[in-house]
Design an enzyme around this catalytic site. Structure first.
Site, PDB file in Angstrom:
ATOM      1  N   THR A  55     -24.928  26.482  -1.144  1.00 48.57           N
ATOM      2  CA  THR A  55     -25.586  25.271  -1.324  1.00 48.57           C
ATOM      3  C   THR A  55     -25.124  24.733  -2.498  1.00 48.57           C
ATOM      4  O   THR A  55     -25.356  25.423  -3.712  1.00 48.57           O
ATOM      5  CB  THR A  55     -26.860  25.523  -1.096  1.00 48.57           C
ATOM      6  OG1 THR A  55     -27.874  24.611  -1.953  1.00 48.57           O
ATOM      7  CG2 THR A  55     -27.605  26.679  -1.782  1.00 48.57           C
ATOM      8  N   ILE A  56     -24.970  23.415  -2.636  1.00 46.06           N
ATOM      9  CA  ILE A  56     -24.420  22.760  -3.988  1.00 46.06           C
ATOM     10  C   ILE A  56     -25.822  22.480  -4.763  1.00 46.06           C
ATOM     11  O   ILE A  56     -25.771  22.213  -5.715  1.00 46.06           O
ATOM     12  CB  ILE A  56     -23.660  21.482  -3.708  1.00 46.06           C
ATOM     13  CG1 ILE A  56     -23.227  20.849  -4.879  1.00 46.06           C
ATOM     14  CG2 ILE A  56     -24.536  20.326  -2.853  1.00 46.06           C
ATOM     15  CD1 ILE A  56     -22.228  21.593  -5.545  1.00 46.06           C
ATOM     16  N   ASP A  57     -26.974  22.161  -3.960  1.00 45.10           N
ATOM     17  CA  ASP A  57     -28.290  21.988  -4.483  1.00 45.10           C
ATOM     18  C   ASP A  57     -29.087  23.236  -4.925  1.00 45.10           C
ATOM     19  O   ASP A  57     -30.078  22.922  -5.796  1.00 45.10           O
ATOM     20  CB  ASP A  57     -28.991  21.332  -3.255  1.00 45.10           C
ATOM     21  CG  ASP A  57     -28.618  19.998  -2.687  1.00 45.10           C
ATOM     22  OD1 ASP A  57     -27.732  19.662  -3.323  1.00 45.10           O
ATOM     23  OD2 ASP A  57     -29.201  19.586  -1.622  1.00 45.10           O
ATOM     24  N   ARG A 105     -18.911  17.910  -5.856  1.00 43.96           N
ATOM     25  CA  ARG A 105     -19.114  19.132  -5.143  1.00 43.96           C
ATOM     26  C   ARG A 105     -17.598  19.554  -4.640  1.00 43.96           C
ATOM     27  O   ARG A 105     -17.523  20.668  -4.067  1.00 43.96           O
ATOM     28  CB  ARG A 105     -20.174  19.096  -3.954  1.00 43.96           C
ATOM     29  CG  ARG A 105     -19.565  18.164  -2.789  1.00 43.96           C
ATOM     30  CD  ARG A 105     -20.585  18.114  -1.771  1.00 43.96           C
ATOM     31  NE  ARG A 105     -20.282  17.406  -0.587  1.00 43.96           N
ATOM     32  CZ  ARG A 105     -20.821  17.185   0.680  1.00 43.96           C
ATOM     33  NH1 ARG A 105     -22.244  17.615   0.632  1.00 43.96           N
ATOM     34  NH2 ARG A 105     -20.291  16.386   1.555  1.00 43.96           N
ATOM     35  N   GLY A 162     -25.446  26.965   4.055  1.00 42.37           N
ATOM     36  CA  GLY A 162     -26.277  26.709   3.434  1.00 42.37           C
ATOM     37  C   GLY A 162     -27.675  26.963   4.393  1.00 42.37           C
ATOM     38  O   GLY A 162     -27.597  27.870   5.321  1.00 42.37           O
ATOM     39  N   GLY A 215     -22.182  21.126   3.928  1.00 41.75           N
ATOM     40  CA  GLY A 215     -21.329  20.418   2.973  1.00 41.75           C
ATOM     41  C   GLY A 215     -20.637  21.172   2.020  1.00 41.75           C
ATOM     42  O   GLY A 215     -20.919  22.482   2.167  1.00 41.75           O
ATOM     43  N   MET A 220     -26.428  14.696  -6.973  1.00 41.11           N
ATOM     44  CA  MET A 220     -26.908  15.393  -5.473  1.00 41.11           C
ATOM     45  C   MET A 220     -28.210  16.096  -5.725  1.00 41.11           C
ATOM     46  O   MET A 220     -28.450  16.644  -6.829  1.00 41.11           O
ATOM     47  CB  MET A 220     -25.711  16.247  -4.874  1.00 41.11           C
ATOM     48  CG  MET A 220     -24.652  15.206  -4.300  1.00 41.11           C
ATOM     49  SD  MET A 220     -23.626  16.218  -3.357  1.00 41.11           S
ATOM     50  CE  MET A 220     -22.967  15.000  -2.296  1.00 41.11           C
ATOM     51  N   GLY A 221     -28.860  16.523  -4.491  1.00 39.98           N
ATOM     52  CA  GLY A 221     -29.969  17.337  -4.784  1.00 39.98           C
ATOM     53  C   GLY A 221     -31.119  16.356  -3.745  1.00 39.98           C
ATOM     54  O   GLY A 221     -31.924  15.599  -4.249  1.00 39.98           O
ATOM     55  N   ARG A 222     -30.694  16.854  -2.432  1.00 41.42           N
ATOM     56  CA  ARG A 222     -31.739  16.411  -1.499  1.00 41.42           C
ATOM     57  C   ARG A 222     -33.265  16.588  -1.578  1.00 41.42           C
ATOM     58  O   ARG A 222     -33.927  15.577  -1.688  1.00 41.42           O
ATOM     59  CB  ARG A 222     -31.260  16.917  -0.063  1.00 41.42           C
ATOM     60  CG  ARG A 222     -31.300  15.751   1.064  1.00 41.42           C
ATOM     61  CD  ARG A 222     -31.104  16.618   2.225  1.00 41.42           C
ATOM     62  NE  ARG A 222     -29.698  16.881   2.590  1.00 41.42           N
ATOM     63  CZ  ARG A 222     -28.788  16.333   3.480  1.00 41.42           C
ATOM     64  NH1 ARG A 222     -29.170  15.084   3.715  1.00 41.42           N
ATOM     65  NH2 ARG A 222     -27.632  16.763   3.251  1.00 41.42           N
TER      66      ARG A 222
END
Ligand SMILES: Nc1ncnc2c1ncn2[C@@H]1O[C@H](COP(=O)(O)OP(=O)(O)O)[C@@H](O)[C@H]1O
Ligand SMILES: O=P(O)(O)OC[C@H]1O[C@](O)(COP(=O)(O)O)[C@@H](O)[C@@H]1O
Ligand SMILES: [Mg+2]
Length: 455
Positions: A209-211, A370, A180, A89, A254-256
């Protein structure tokens, strides 16, 4: 997981025999509070109690190799062809990292050829390996002014042997993988395949990683830009909710598996009343459940603002048959159910049944967070990570990621980066700050974690 010094040693391709173009500058430098010399190491832990527990001398304590330039390097820069790939991502700063790598390779090390593989690791497959971008300082000069990645990215599986063939066919000695957990997994497999064939190719990871869910890194690049953008949506929703009778503002972020964006974005505006993250389960029903809590807020304050990470409350969706079993995307990442939709529906039904007339404002900013350009802070961070990555590669490190750890740039063995997931600790001080900011501790002091339900 207890780590020992040996777990933190990175792989070297071999002896460094070439003088670095930076060696004259380095000869004059010594370790200072602001510079870690090449032979020095950076401690894994930083509290007195953690260090004391080991009962070891400083040299034997778990520590990382310091990143940065070496006086002697492994590769002859004149013979290096570098490759760069971005995978998974998007996150802010990808173009900054690409630009930093290209500038450092060409300007400091005089590397003549840099190949950009397109569309993630797919670009390293037989079918796509010839469709590359020649990366030059001119080509990358302005790319940091836009979000995304000029190389493109993708999800989906690739064969490690096929990717090694591509590196050989394109003459790559040094590959930079910006990715990621998935990308670092793939890079680890790739490096193992390279090693098994006895090849002299360095694989360096720049974790992305965006998370913010990768371990052994203070905070991932682009994260700050992303949560700043997320905070704007929280402001919008709180303005809307406050202006509506019985207003309900919900922002899904977001934030899996990790709720860092939700926590930081909420703290940035300090406008959220309730923050829901994957790490802290919650119940909908009951006196301490979410619905009762929302109702109390609306009755006392007139409106409520809820920030929910997309991975929160997945158990509640499963209980209601709203999850697609073990569905995954092309890279094997779990597909999530829509917790935002469930909240909107159940809250509306509950408040209506309680005699209120809720107005629900629901925002799912999703990709709008993102895809933004890196802010000035993240741009600096990306550039410095890129510098560290180039130095690591030229010094023959491989299967190694460059990260910032406790404010220092260090080398981390790639397997460690994928050893576990970084998550918000419900006992940690970040979650404590969220509880303080949302008033949980003051208004609901009895349960230690008011929305935590033992299941
Ligand atoms: N466990 C794994 N082993 C090998 N390759 C993987 C693994 N997980 C993901 N990949 C590959 O790495 C790439 C990026 O993974 P993905 O999960 O989409 O993004 P990210 O790198 O951001 O986590 C994809 O091409 C994917 O096939
Ligand atoms: O729609 P996509 O591209 O699969 O991305 C969605 C997911 O990717 C993430 O951004 C994280 O993915 P990465 O591991 O690739 O950074 C999640 O927050 C989000 O759920
Ligand atoms: Mg991932």
């Amino acid at each position: 997981m207890t780590l020992h010094l040996d777990d933190l040693r990175v792989r070297h391709l071999g002896e460094c025999r070439y003088d670095s173009p930076l060696s004259a500058m380095l000869a004059a430098k010594r370790t200072s509070p602001h510079y870690v010399a090449e032979g020095d190491r950076v401690l894994l832990e930083d509290t007195v109690s953690m260090l004391a527990e080991h009962g070891l001398s400083p040299h034997d304590l778990p520590s990382f190799e310091a990143a940065g330039p070496r006086r002697k390097i492994y590769f002859d820069p004149a013979r290096v062809t570098a490759g760069i790939v971005t995978c998974g991502g998007l996150c802010p700063g990808l173009n900054d990292v690409i630009r930093g790598l290209v500038q450092e390779l060409t300007v400091q090390y005089d590397v003549k050829r840099i190949v950009g593989f397109r569309n993630g690791l797919r670009g390293l497959t037989a079918r796509h390996r010839d469709d590359t971008i020649e990366l030059t300082p001119d080509r990358v000069r302005d790319i940091h002014n836009a979000g995304g990645t000029i190389l493109g990215s993708s999800r989906g599986a690739q064969d490690a042997e096929e990717m090694v063939d591509s590196l050989l066919l394109r003459g790559i000695n040094v590959l930079f993988v910006i990715g990621g957990d998935g990308g670092m997994n793939a890079a680890t497999n790739l490096a193992a395949a390279i090693r098994a064939r006895g090849l002299d190719i360095a694989v360096i990871g720049v974790p992305k990683t965006i998370d913010n869910d990768l371990p052994y890194t203070d905070q991932s690049f682009g994260f700050q830009s992303a949560f700043a953008q997320a905070a704007n949506f929280i402001s919008s929703v709180s303005i809307e909710a406050a202006a509506s009778p019985d207003g309900i503002g919900i922002v899904k972020l977001m934030g899996r598996h990790s709720g860092f964006i939700a926590c930081y974005a909420s703290l940035a505006r300090n406008a959220a009343d309730i923050v829901l993250i994957p790490e802290v389960p919650f119940a909908l029903e009951g006196e301490d459940g979410l619905l009762a809590r929302v109702e109390r807020h609306v009755r006392s304050k007139g409106f409520v603002v809820i920030v929910v990470a997309e991975g929160a409350g997945q158990d509640l969706l499963a209980e209601r048959g709203l999850l697609e079993g073990n569905a995954t995307d092309a890279s094997g990442n779990a597909k999530l159910g829509d917790i935002g939709g469930l909240l909107r529906e159940t809250i509306t039904a509950h408040l209506t049944a309680a005699g209120l007339a809720p107005t629900v404002r629901y925002i799912d900013p999703s990709y709008a967070i993102r895809s933004v350009t890196a802010n000035a802070y993240d741009s600096v961070y990306c550039l410095r990570l890129a510098h560290a990555a180039v130095h690591a590669a030229m010094a023959g490190r491989t299967e190694t990621a460059v990260v910032r750890w406790r404010r220092r740039f260090v080398h981390v063995p790639m397997p460690l980066i994928i050893s576990h997931r970084n998550q918000v600790d419900p006992d940690g001080d970040l979650w404590m700050s969220v509880l303080e900011a949302t008033g949980h501790l003051v208004h609901d002091p009895a349960p230690h974690r008011p929305l935590l339900v033992e299941r």
